[in-house]
Design a protein around this motif. Structure first.
Motif, PDB file in Angstrom:
ATOM      1  N   HIS A  32       7.612 -29.257 -76.504  1.00  0.00           N
ATOM      2  CA  HIS A  32       7.466 -30.708 -76.605  1.00  0.00           C
ATOM      3  C   HIS A  32       5.991 -31.110 -76.684  1.00  0.00           C
ATOM      4  CE1 HIS A  32       8.467 -34.896 -76.066  1.00  0.00           C
ATOM      5  NE2 HIS A  32       7.695 -34.971 -74.994  1.00  0.00           N
ATOM      6  N   LEU A  33       5.181 -30.501 -75.832  1.00  0.00           N
ATOM      7  CA  LEU A  33       3.769 -30.864 -75.784  1.00  0.00           C
ATOM      8  C   LEU A  33       2.987 -30.301 -76.954  1.00  0.00           C
ATOM      9  CD1 LEU A  33       3.336 -30.357 -71.963  1.00  0.00           C
ATOM     10  CD2 LEU A  33       3.546 -32.516 -73.189  1.00  0.00           C
ATOM     11  N   LEU A  34       3.294 -29.062 -77.333  1.00  0.00           N
ATOM     12  CA  LEU A  34       2.583 -28.469 -78.458  1.00  0.00           C
ATOM     13  C   LEU A  34       2.866 -29.232 -79.739  1.00  0.00           C
ATOM     14  CD1 LEU A  34       0.755 -26.161 -79.415  1.00  0.00           C
ATOM     15  CD2 LEU A  34       2.820 -24.790 -79.808  1.00  0.00           C
ATOM     16  N   VAL A  37      12.837 -27.188 -78.636  1.00  0.00           N
ATOM     17  CA  VAL A  37      12.089 -26.413 -79.631  1.00  0.00           C
ATOM     18  C   VAL A  37      12.487 -26.870 -81.035  1.00  0.00           C
ATOM     19  CG1 VAL A  37      11.814 -24.129 -80.659  1.00  0.00           C
ATOM     20  CG2 VAL A  37      11.658 -24.392 -78.189  1.00  0.00           C
ATOM     21  N   GLY A  38      13.790 -27.037 -81.251  1.00  0.00           N
ATOM     22  CA  GLY A  38      14.251 -27.502 -82.555  1.00  0.00           C
ATOM     23  C   GLY A  38      13.761 -28.895 -82.889  1.00  0.00           C
ATOM     24  N   LEU A  39      13.851 -29.808 -81.909  1.00  0.00           N
ATOM     25  CA  LEU A  39      13.410 -31.184 -82.124  1.00  0.00           C
ATOM     26  C   LEU A  39      11.944 -31.246 -82.510  1.00  0.00           C
ATOM     27  CD1 LEU A  39      13.391 -34.307 -81.820  1.00  0.00           C
ATOM     28  CD2 LEU A  39      13.049 -33.947 -79.366  1.00  0.00           C
ATOM     29  N   ASN A  40      11.090 -30.602 -81.733  1.00  0.00           N
ATOM     30  CA  ASN A  40       9.658 -30.741 -81.961  1.00  0.00           C
ATOM     31  C   ASN A  40       9.177 -29.947 -83.159  1.00  0.00           C
ATOM     32  OD1 ASN A  40       8.450 -32.420 -79.632  1.00  0.00           O
ATOM     33  ND2 ASN A  40       9.961 -31.105 -78.645  1.00  0.00           N
ATOM     34  N   SER A  49      18.514 -26.415 -73.052  1.00  0.00           N
ATOM     35  CA  SER A  49      17.454 -27.430 -73.088  1.00  0.00           C
ATOM     36  C   SER A  49      16.282 -26.944 -73.929  1.00  0.00           C
ATOM     37  CB  SER A  49      16.965 -27.734 -71.666  1.00  0.00           C
ATOM     38  OG  SER A  49      18.006 -28.218 -70.871  1.00  0.00           O
ATOM     39  N   ALA A  50      15.880 -25.689 -73.697  1.00  0.00           N
ATOM     40  CA  ALA A  50      14.753 -25.138 -74.445  1.00  0.00           C
ATOM     41  C   ALA A  50      15.061 -25.104 -75.937  1.00  0.00           C
ATOM     42  CB  ALA A  50      14.427 -23.733 -73.939  1.00  0.00           C
ATOM     43  N   LEU A  51      16.270 -24.681 -76.291  1.00  0.00           N
ATOM     44  CA  LEU A  51      16.651 -24.595 -77.706  1.00  0.00           C
ATOM     45  C   LEU A  51      16.622 -25.973 -78.364  1.00  0.00           C
ATOM     46  CD1 LEU A  51      17.643 -22.813 -80.017  1.00  0.00           C
ATOM     47  CD2 LEU A  51      19.980 -23.147 -79.185  1.00  0.00           C
ATOM     48  N   LEU A  52      17.146 -26.982 -77.672  1.00  0.00           N
ATOM     49  CA  LEU A  52      17.158 -28.337 -78.219  1.00  0.00           C
ATOM     50  C   LEU A  52      15.750 -28.873 -78.446  1.00  0.00           C
ATOM     51  CD1 LEU A  52      20.020 -29.970 -76.120  1.00  0.00           C
ATOM     52  CD2 LEU A  52      19.981 -29.750 -78.605  1.00  0.00           C
ATOM     53  N   VAL A  95      14.280 -39.903 -87.301  1.00  0.00           N
ATOM     54  CA  VAL A  95      15.207 -38.919 -87.876  1.00  0.00           C
ATOM     55  C   VAL A  95      15.409 -37.740 -86.924  1.00  0.00           C
ATOM     56  CG1 VAL A  95      15.493 -37.229 -89.741  1.00  0.00           C
ATOM     57  CG2 VAL A  95      14.726 -39.559 -90.268  1.00  0.00           C
ATOM     58  N   CYS A  96      14.335 -37.201 -86.392  1.00  0.00           N
ATOM     59  CA  CYS A  96      14.419 -35.997 -85.564  1.00  0.00           C
ATOM     60  C   CYS A  96      15.087 -36.266 -84.221  1.00  0.00           C
ATOM     61  CB  CYS A  96      13.030 -35.401 -85.353  1.00  0.00           C
ATOM     62  SG  CYS A  96      12.288 -34.764 -86.870  1.00  0.00           S
TER      63      CYS A  96
END
Length: 424
Positions: free
Chosen positions: A29-31, A158-161, A153-156, A187-188
């Motif tokens: 999220h931060l990166l 990572v995909g979003l960002n 949570s991590a998968l969601l 959109v994302c």
């Protein structure tokens, strides 16, 4: 005795497993956000960077009004059992769907009242809509955290960002500008909500996920007291930045935007395990009440890591800023170094506040954290008149230290009362 040790080892293993995934989630999220900020700084210049930072900070300021602590309530209720967990999800989703349009209208109206131009108003509308979608997705994501299955949570995230970074950079490359970036957010984040629905249907197939705009005010009021620490401390940083943005020129605002963004990033990354601490401490509080060693080790570990991070920032700030943002942003180095010092006291506040939530002392924790935000905003305003943007930036660090002492004093007092009860 052997079985007790096995159980403890199993709990510790599950804790660190989930802490790892939540760190990955926050890191992604931060990166993604930092890289997108770098793209705006490099391709669009200081003026647009200041505008972009305003849009993100202003819309993020309304996130607690959409959450109202209901996501934390989901985490606690899911950790307790299926029936109450399902009801908590329905309460959260119904509330967000009902109040979301009102909150979105307030976002746009507030930006208009501050005299922002039409392009920024449209960007606020798009990013504000994405904030509502993100909040709905976070309610579903809270299910996985309550179950301590944070890999989802991590998968969601990572995909979003990853998608947000690609679409945002593409919008800048094609010359769409600030509106293009805001559209990418919408959109994302809608996609994140949809993906959360898909995962939740698999993981908790017994839940009947309903989406009706309704409000159970009694449960919302209960949820308000469960607002997580990052909302309070993030709100303080956003308020301080908006104060800076309103009173200084665009280049100066852009330089401080980088500092505030980095401080928020370091806090969220350093406190990534706070979300996994809540169900873990809740479970432990109900069964063993042996919280002191856990909190002491957790506090020392978090404090050590964040101080190490701050030291690295002090040493590397100039080199990294020039390398990442360019020579034009050299003036951002001092704000970055100054605002990095907010992180250690913020992390200590976060762990103590989370402990109070786990011990069902959420009303006390809520009052103190609300006081920190309100007083921090006032002191930041005073700092603006006394020392300009640097005066504002000193407020969160100084008050964070004071309130960390207050919160930990409350925690140890509660633990002493628990000990006295057990002895009685």
């Amino acid at each position: 005795m052997t079985c007790s040790f096995c159980f403890a080892d199993k709990m510790a293993s599950r804790f660190w497993h989930n802490a790892f995934y939540l760190t990955v989630e926050k890191g992604a999220h931060l990166l993604g956000g930092l890289l997108l900020m770098v793209g705006v700084a490099r391709w669009m210049g200081e003026q647009v960077l200041g505008q972009y930072a305003f849009v993100i900070s202003w819309t993020a300021l309304f996130v607690p009004a959409l959450d109202m602590g209901l996501n934390n309530r989901i985490i606690k209720q899911v950790a307790i059992g299926d029936v109450v967990g399902e009801q908590a999800v329905h309460d959260a989703m119904g509330f967000k769907l009902l109040v979301g349009p009102i909150v979105l209208g307030l976002m746009v109206a507030g930006a208009w009242a501050m005299g922002k131009p039409a392009e920024i108003l449209v960007a606020v509308l798009l990013v504000g809509g994405s904030t509502l979608a993100m909040s709905l997705g976070d309610a579903l994501n809270a299910i996985f955290k309550g179950l301590q299955r944070s890999g989802y949570s991590a998968l969601l995230l990572v995909g979003l960002n990853g998608a947000l970074l690609v679409l945002g950079l593409a919008g800048m490359a094609f010359g769409i500008g600030l509106i293009g970036i805001a559209g990418a957010y919408l959109v994302c984040r809608v996609g994140y909500w949809g993906a959360g629905m898909g995962f939740a249907s698999r993981v908790v197939s017994t839940y009947r996920l309903r989406f009706r705009p309704t409000v159970q005010w009694e449960r919302v009021i209960q949820g308000v007291y469960l607002l997580p620490t990052p909302y309070f401390l993030g709100a303080l940083l956003h308020l301080n930045f908006i104060t800076t943005d309103l009173f200084v020129s665009d280049p100066v605002s852009a330089h401080f935007a980088i500092g505030y963004r980095l401080a928020a990033a370091l806090f969220v990354l350093g406190g990534a395990s706070l979300e996994v601490f809540l169900p873990s401490l809740t479970e432990r509080f109900q069964t063993a009440r042996d919280l002191k060693p856990v909190l002491f080790r957790g506090g020392m570990a978090f404090l050590g890591l964040t101080i190490l991070g701050v030291v690295i920032v002090q040493v590397a700030a100039e080199t990294v800023t020039i390398w990442v943002f360019g020579q034009a942003y050299l003036a951002a180095v001092e704000p970055i170094r100054l605002l990095a010092w907010t992180v250690p006291p913020f992390v200590l506040c976060g762990l103590a506040h989370t402990a109070l939530l786990a011990m069902d002392r959420e009303r006390k924790g809520f009052g103190v954290m609300l006081g920190l935000v309100g007083l921090g905003f006032v002191v930041g305003g005073i700092g603006m008149f006394l020392g300009g943007a640097y005066g504002v930036a000193l407020a969160p660090t100084g008050l964070g230290c004071v309130f960390a002492c207050v919160l930990w004093g409350m925690v140890w007092q509660e633990l002493r009362e628990i000990d006295d009860t057990d002895l009685g």
